[in-house]
Enzyme design. Structure first.
Site, PDB file in Angstrom:
ATOM      1  N   GLU A  50      17.231  21.728  32.076  1.00  0.00           N
ATOM      2  CA  GLU A  50      17.553  19.925  32.428  1.00  0.00           C
ATOM      3  C   GLU A  50      18.909  19.744  32.178  1.00  0.00           C
ATOM      4  O   GLU A  50      19.067  18.749  32.697  1.00  0.00           O
ATOM      5  CB  GLU A  50      15.692  19.235  32.127  1.00  0.00           C
ATOM      6  CG  GLU A  50      14.923  20.120  32.567  1.00  0.00           C
ATOM      7  CD  GLU A  50      13.671  19.625  32.419  1.00  0.00           C
ATOM      8  OE1 GLU A  50      13.989  18.530  31.409  1.00  0.00           O
ATOM      9  OE2 GLU A  50      12.948  18.992  32.837  1.00  0.00           O
TER      10      GLU A  50
ATOM     11  N   HIS B 293      21.613  24.618  24.329  1.00  0.00           N
ATOM     12  CA  HIS B 293      21.647  24.005  23.456  1.00  0.00           C
ATOM     13  C   HIS B 293      20.097  24.769  23.275  1.00  0.00           C
ATOM     14  O   HIS B 293      19.785  26.016  24.516  1.00  0.00           O
ATOM     15  CB  HIS B 293      20.725  22.844  23.454  1.00  0.00           C
ATOM     16  CG  HIS B 293      19.950  22.470  25.215  1.00  0.00           C
ATOM     17  ND1 HIS B 293      19.930  22.390  26.115  1.00  0.00           N
ATOM     18  CD2 HIS B 293      18.660  23.205  25.308  1.00  0.00           C
ATOM     19  CE1 HIS B 293      19.663  22.047  27.291  1.00  0.00           C
ATOM     20  NE2 HIS B 293      18.111  22.462  26.657  1.00  0.00           N
TER      21      HIS B 293
HETATM   22  P1  5GP Z   1      16.130  22.250  28.765  1.00  0.00           P
HETATM   23  O1  5GP Z   1      14.488  22.126  30.153  1.00  0.00           O
HETATM   24  O2  5GP Z   1      17.410  22.399  29.480  1.00  0.00           O
HETATM   25  O3  5GP Z   1      15.998  23.461  28.001  1.00  0.00           O
HETATM   26  O4  5GP Z   1      15.987  21.278  27.553  1.00  0.00           O
HETATM   27  C1  5GP Z   1      15.963  20.118  27.438  1.00  0.00           C
HETATM   28  C2  5GP Z   1      15.609  19.161  26.254  1.00  0.00           C
HETATM   29  O5  5GP Z   1      16.483  18.299  25.847  1.00  0.00           O
HETATM   30  C3  5GP Z   1      13.903  18.943  26.479  1.00  0.00           C
HETATM   31  O6  5GP Z   1      13.279  19.636  26.087  1.00  0.00           O
HETATM   32  C4  5GP Z   1      14.480  17.270  26.677  1.00  0.00           C
HETATM   33  O7  5GP Z   1      12.773  16.590  26.527  1.00  0.00           O
HETATM   34  C5  5GP Z   1      15.399  17.057  25.411  1.00  0.00           C
HETATM   35  N1  5GP Z   1      15.896  15.438  25.634  1.00  0.00           N
HETATM   36  C6  5GP Z   1      16.269  14.927  26.941  1.00  0.00           C
HETATM   37  N2  5GP Z   1      16.678  14.322  27.064  1.00  0.00           N
HETATM   38  C7  5GP Z   1      16.683  13.647  25.560  1.00  0.00           C
HETATM   39  C8  5GP Z   1      17.838  12.652  25.072  1.00  0.00           C
HETATM   40  O8  5GP Z   1      18.292  12.193  25.565  1.00  0.00           O
HETATM   41  N3  5GP Z   1      17.823  13.027  23.376  1.00  0.00           N
HETATM   42  C9  5GP Z   1      16.837  14.026  22.997  1.00  0.00           C
HETATM   43  N4  5GP Z   1      17.271  14.354  21.437  1.00  0.00           N
HETATM   44  N5  5GP Z   1      16.983  14.854  24.057  1.00  0.00           N
HETATM   45  C10 5GP Z   1      16.760  15.323  24.792  1.00  0.00           C
END
Ligand code: 5GP
Ligand code: ZN
Length: 116
Positions: A96, A101
């Site tokens: 997302e 990360h």
């Molecule tokens: P992905 O789905 O890309 O592996 O994970 C993205 C992560 O980023 C999700 O777990 C989501 O909760 C986290 N996330 C999204 N926006 C923010 C933000 O503004 N601050 C923080 N600390 N985490 C975020």
């Protein structure tokens, strides 16, 4: 720094977060929507869209990320019971936020690796 990248802004301190660690290569901060009692995101300070954009030239950064994950697992008290360390890439991976990360997850049994 990539324009409009939320994690670049968190690394730069422009958006607040609960920070667990930062050095010249990497940062670690609390996931805003924690899926487990321990849910920390570990990121390179430099912007890469995903792990697929990183390679030999980033071996130092990737090594540091792994090292910091192990340290934080101990610090946050999940090293003995175990934890998970994952990165999502692209559409099928469910990514997302397009700044590489790694999710450090722990503090409860985490279930199967994949949703059915
Ligand atoms: P992905 O789905 O890309 O592996 O994970 C993205 C992560 O980023 C999700 O777990 C989501 O909760 C986290 N996330 C999204 N926006 C923010 C933000 O503004 N601050 C923080 N600390 N985490 C975020
Ligand atoms: Zn970024």
């Amino acid at each position: 720094m990539s324009e409009n990248c939320i994690f670049c802004k968190i690394v730069a301190g422009e958006i607040p977060s609960k920070q667990f660690y930062q050095d010249e290569l990497v940062s670690a901060f609390q996931d805003i929507s924690a899926q487990a009692p321990v849910h920390i995101l570990i990121v390179p300070n430099q912007h890469f869209n995903d792990l697929g954009e990183m390679g030999d030239a980033q071996a130092d950064i990737l090594g540091r990320i792994a090292q910091v994950a192990g340290q934080l697992a101990v610090q946050e008290g999940v090293s003995s019971d175990g934890w998970r360390f994952v990165t999502n890439i692209g559409r099928h991976g469910g990514q997302e936020v397009f700044h590489t990360h790694f999710h450090l997850l722990g503090g409860r049994p985490l279930g199967p690796l994949l949703a059915r």
